[in-house]
Design a protein around this motif. Structure first.
Motif, PDB file in Angstrom:
ATOM      1  N   LEU A 154      35.379  40.145  42.718  1.00  0.00           N
ATOM      2  CA  LEU A 154      34.236  39.729  43.529  1.00  0.00           C
ATOM      3  C   LEU A 154      33.085  39.273  42.633  1.00  0.00           C
ATOM      4  O   LEU A 154      32.399  38.289  42.943  1.00  0.00           O
ATOM      5  CB  LEU A 154      33.786  40.877  44.436  1.00  0.00           C
ATOM      6  CG  LEU A 154      32.568  40.597  45.325  1.00  0.00           C
ATOM      7  CD1 LEU A 154      32.808  39.377  46.215  1.00  0.00           C
ATOM      8  CD2 LEU A 154      32.242  41.822  46.181  1.00  0.00           C
ATOM      9  N   LEU A 155      32.871  39.963  41.521  1.00  0.00           N
ATOM     10  CA  LEU A 155      31.816  39.574  40.587  1.00  0.00           C
ATOM     11  C   LEU A 155      32.044  38.150  40.078  1.00  0.00           C
ATOM     12  O   LEU A 155      31.115  37.322  40.062  1.00  0.00           O
ATOM     13  CB  LEU A 155      31.783  40.553  39.409  1.00  0.00           C
ATOM     14  CG  LEU A 155      30.750  40.251  38.312  1.00  0.00           C
ATOM     15  CD1 LEU A 155      29.341  40.522  38.825  1.00  0.00           C
ATOM     16  CD2 LEU A 155      31.035  41.087  37.062  1.00  0.00           C
ATOM     17  N   VAL A 156      33.271  37.855  39.686  1.00  0.00           N
ATOM     18  CA  VAL A 156      33.598  36.519  39.183  1.00  0.00           C
ATOM     19  C   VAL A 156      33.456  35.478  40.289  1.00  0.00           C
ATOM     20  O   VAL A 156      32.890  34.395  40.085  1.00  0.00           O
ATOM     21  CB  VAL A 156      35.025  36.506  38.599  1.00  0.00           C
ATOM     22  CG1 VAL A 156      35.476  35.080  38.308  1.00  0.00           C
ATOM     23  CG2 VAL A 156      35.089  37.344  37.332  1.00  0.00           C
ATOM     24  N   ALA A 157      33.965  35.789  41.484  1.00  0.00           N
ATOM     25  CA  ALA A 157      33.896  34.842  42.600  1.00  0.00           C
ATOM     26  C   ALA A 157      32.451  34.545  42.988  1.00  0.00           C
ATOM     27  O   ALA A 157      32.100  33.401  43.314  1.00  0.00           O
ATOM     28  CB  ALA A 157      34.657  35.398  43.804  1.00  0.00           C
ATOM     29  N   LEU A 158      31.616  35.559  42.948  1.00  0.00           N
ATOM     30  CA  LEU A 158      30.205  35.378  43.292  1.00  0.00           C
ATOM     31  C   LEU A 158      29.544  34.393  42.331  1.00  0.00           C
ATOM     32  O   LEU A 158      28.776  33.509  42.753  1.00  0.00           O
ATOM     33  CB  LEU A 158      29.498  36.736  43.244  1.00  0.00           C
ATOM     34  CG  LEU A 158      28.103  36.841  43.849  1.00  0.00           C
ATOM     35  CD1 LEU A 158      28.104  36.403  45.306  1.00  0.00           C
ATOM     36  CD2 LEU A 158      27.587  38.270  43.726  1.00  0.00           C
ATOM     37  N   HIS A 159      29.861  34.503  41.062  1.00  0.00           N
ATOM     38  CA  HIS A 159      29.291  33.581  40.081  1.00  0.00           C
ATOM     39  C   HIS A 159      29.908  32.186  40.198  1.00  0.00           C
ATOM     40  O   HIS A 159      29.223  31.181  39.967  1.00  0.00           O
ATOM     41  CB  HIS A 159      29.492  34.135  38.665  1.00  0.00           C
ATOM     42  CG  HIS A 159      28.572  35.269  38.330  1.00  0.00           C
ATOM     43  ND1 HIS A 159      28.774  36.550  38.782  1.00  0.00           N
ATOM     44  CD2 HIS A 159      27.420  35.299  37.596  1.00  0.00           C
ATOM     45  CE1 HIS A 159      27.804  37.335  38.338  1.00  0.00           C
ATOM     46  NE2 HIS A 159      26.971  36.605  37.621  1.00  0.00           N
ATOM     47  N   ASP A 160      31.171  32.116  40.563  1.00  0.00           N
ATOM     48  CA  ASP A 160      31.826  30.811  40.706  1.00  0.00           C
ATOM     49  C   ASP A 160      31.214  29.988  41.834  1.00  0.00           C
ATOM     50  O   ASP A 160      31.190  28.751  41.764  1.00  0.00           O
ATOM     51  CB  ASP A 160      33.325  30.994  40.984  1.00  0.00           C
ATOM     52  CG  ASP A 160      34.100  31.366  39.732  1.00  0.00           C
ATOM     53  OD1 ASP A 160      33.542  31.234  38.624  1.00  0.00           O
ATOM     54  OD2 ASP A 160      35.268  31.797  39.868  1.00  0.00           O
ATOM     55  N   HIS A 161      30.734  30.647  42.879  1.00  0.00           N
ATOM     56  CA  HIS A 161      30.275  29.929  44.068  1.00  0.00           C
ATOM     57  C   HIS A 161      28.755  29.881  44.206  1.00  0.00           C
ATOM     58  O   HIS A 161      28.254  29.358  45.203  1.00  0.00           O
ATOM     59  CB  HIS A 161      30.886  30.557  45.320  1.00  0.00           C
ATOM     60  CG  HIS A 161      32.368  30.347  45.427  1.00  0.00           C
ATOM     61  ND1 HIS A 161      32.920  29.189  45.927  1.00  0.00           N
ATOM     62  CD2 HIS A 161      33.411  31.130  45.064  1.00  0.00           C
ATOM     63  CE1 HIS A 161      34.244  29.275  45.889  1.00  0.00           C
ATOM     64  NE2 HIS A 161      34.562  30.441  45.371  1.00  0.00           N
ATOM     65  N   LEU A 189      35.348  34.238  49.599  1.00  0.00           N
ATOM     66  CA  LEU A 189      34.665  33.342  48.668  1.00  0.00           C
ATOM     67  C   LEU A 189      35.634  32.344  48.036  1.00  0.00           C
ATOM     68  O   LEU A 189      35.344  31.152  47.943  1.00  0.00           O
ATOM     69  CB  LEU A 189      33.980  34.150  47.565  1.00  0.00           C
ATOM     70  CG  LEU A 189      32.652  34.812  47.926  1.00  0.00           C
ATOM     71  CD1 LEU A 189      32.226  35.774  46.830  1.00  0.00           C
ATOM     72  CD2 LEU A 189      31.569  33.764  48.156  1.00  0.00           C
ATOM     73  N   ASN A 190      36.775  32.826  47.626  1.00  0.00           N
ATOM     74  CA  ASN A 190      37.723  31.979  46.898  1.00  0.00           C
ATOM     75  C   ASN A 190      38.555  31.080  47.798  1.00  0.00           C
ATOM     76  O   ASN A 190      39.132  30.099  47.331  1.00  0.00           O
ATOM     77  CB  ASN A 190      38.666  32.850  46.062  1.00  0.00           C
ATOM     78  CG  ASN A 190      37.950  33.510  44.902  1.00  0.00           C
ATOM     79  OD1 ASN A 190      37.021  32.939  44.334  1.00  0.00           O
ATOM     80  ND2 ASN A 190      38.373  34.714  44.545  1.00  0.00           N
ATOM     81  N   GLY A 191      38.613  31.401  49.078  1.00  0.00           N
ATOM     82  CA  GLY A 191      39.485  30.631  49.958  1.00  0.00           C
ATOM     83  C   GLY A 191      38.768  29.739  50.932  1.00  0.00           C
ATOM     84  O   GLY A 191      39.378  29.207  51.851  1.00  0.00           O
TER      85      GLY A 191
END
Length: 310
Positions: free
Chosen positions: A259-266, A214-216
């Protein structure tokens, strides 16, 4: 003077008498033992790769010999040129076949070697993709052969190496991620995380793998986030984060929060503040983390985003 001259004549040797020849015949290299040449110069790496596979496939050799051969082959294919030689050396097909070997140690090590050959190697990744798209190609199967290794009846060691292989295939290779989604691979990963019999280390690696994707990957991050939402990963995280805190599994907790933070970021439709407020158990767990030594186990970048809404 006459005596000196006579002595010089008597002690002068010619090439036809007792003087050594000035040149020696060259050795015939064709008569040299190849084993001696290999010992001096070292065997070609393609030869070493074939020899390792021969040991792996030999039913008369014990596991210790096969394990050493797997380690040697993995080291060799860590070099991209050797990895790309798996096909011309006709080793790719046998490796793919080993993914279905009755011995879990063989399956695990085959996935390990394939994963190593796929890392940062677009040519090998395309080969893996083609195997999936055209099963008639030698060793056809690709993800179709690796994904079953994630099933619950597989040992953790096999699942772990299967995850490594999948990760190496899809990273920086969007077509691979698309295939993983189409073959419901994300759902299979979720089943592994939900399985209480699976080791925390494996779950941690799955969370890390998904968060890294997600982040990359700005090009397909939103698509992946939407798919994770559809597969109910948000509900999974809401349920598991309090459980991980209660169990003291801080390393896995850290990756679950990432993963929780990345899911909300994207996913633009999500709000982390709203998710926390709508799930009291999750909200209480986050507050508890901030007030306990567990906070030291959470990465700074992850906690900074969570802290901003507390």
């Amino acid at each position: 003077m006459d005596k000196l001259l006579k002595w010089a004549v008597l002690n002068s040797a010619t090439a036809n008498e007792d003087a050594p020849a000035t040149t020696q015949p060259r050795p015939d290299h064709q008569k040299l033992d190849p084993a001696i040449i290999d010992h001096i110069l070292g065997k070609d790496e393609s030869v070493l790769m074939r020899e390792a596979m021969a040991v792996i496939q030999n039913p008369n050799l014990d596991w210790e010999a096969k394990e050493i051969a797997f380690e040697d082959l993995e080291l060799l294919v860590s070099h991209i040129d050797n990895a790309n030689n798996l096909v011309p050396l006709q080793l790719w097909g046998p490796l793919m076949d080993l993914l279905q070997d009755p011995d879990p140690r063989m399956r695990s090590n085959a996935a390990w070697i394939l994963g190593t050959s796929l890392q940062n190697n677009p040519k090998a990744q395309r080969r893996f993709q083609e195997d999936l798209a055209t099963p008639m190609v030698e060793g056809g199967g690709g993800l179709l052969r690796v994904l079953p290794l994630l099933q619950a009846d597989q040992p953790v060691a096999v699942q772990d190496k299967a995850l490594f292989c999948i990760s190496a295939y899809v990273r920086q290779f969007p077509p691979g991620l698309q295939q993983l989604i189409e073959l419901r691979g994300l759902e299979m990963l979720k089943l592994v995380v939900e399985d209480p019999a699976r080791a925390g280390k494996l779950k941690r690696r799955i969370y890390f793998f998904l968060a890294t994707l997600l982040n990359g990957a700005d090009t397909y991050g939103p698509t992946l986030a939407q798919r994770l939402r559809k597969d109910r990963y948000l509900e999974l995280l809401v349920e598991q984060i309090p459980q991980l805190l209660e169990a003291g599994e801080l390393d896995t907790l850290d990756h679950a929060l990432r993963l929780l933070v990345a899911l909300h970021d994207h996913d633009a439709s999500l709000s982390l503040a709203k998710t926390l407020k709508e799930n009291p158990a999750l909200w209480q767990a986050i507050q508890k983390i901030g007030q306990s030594p567990a906070r030291d186990g959470i990465s700074e970048d992850v906690w900074d985003k969570i802290k901003s809404i507390l």
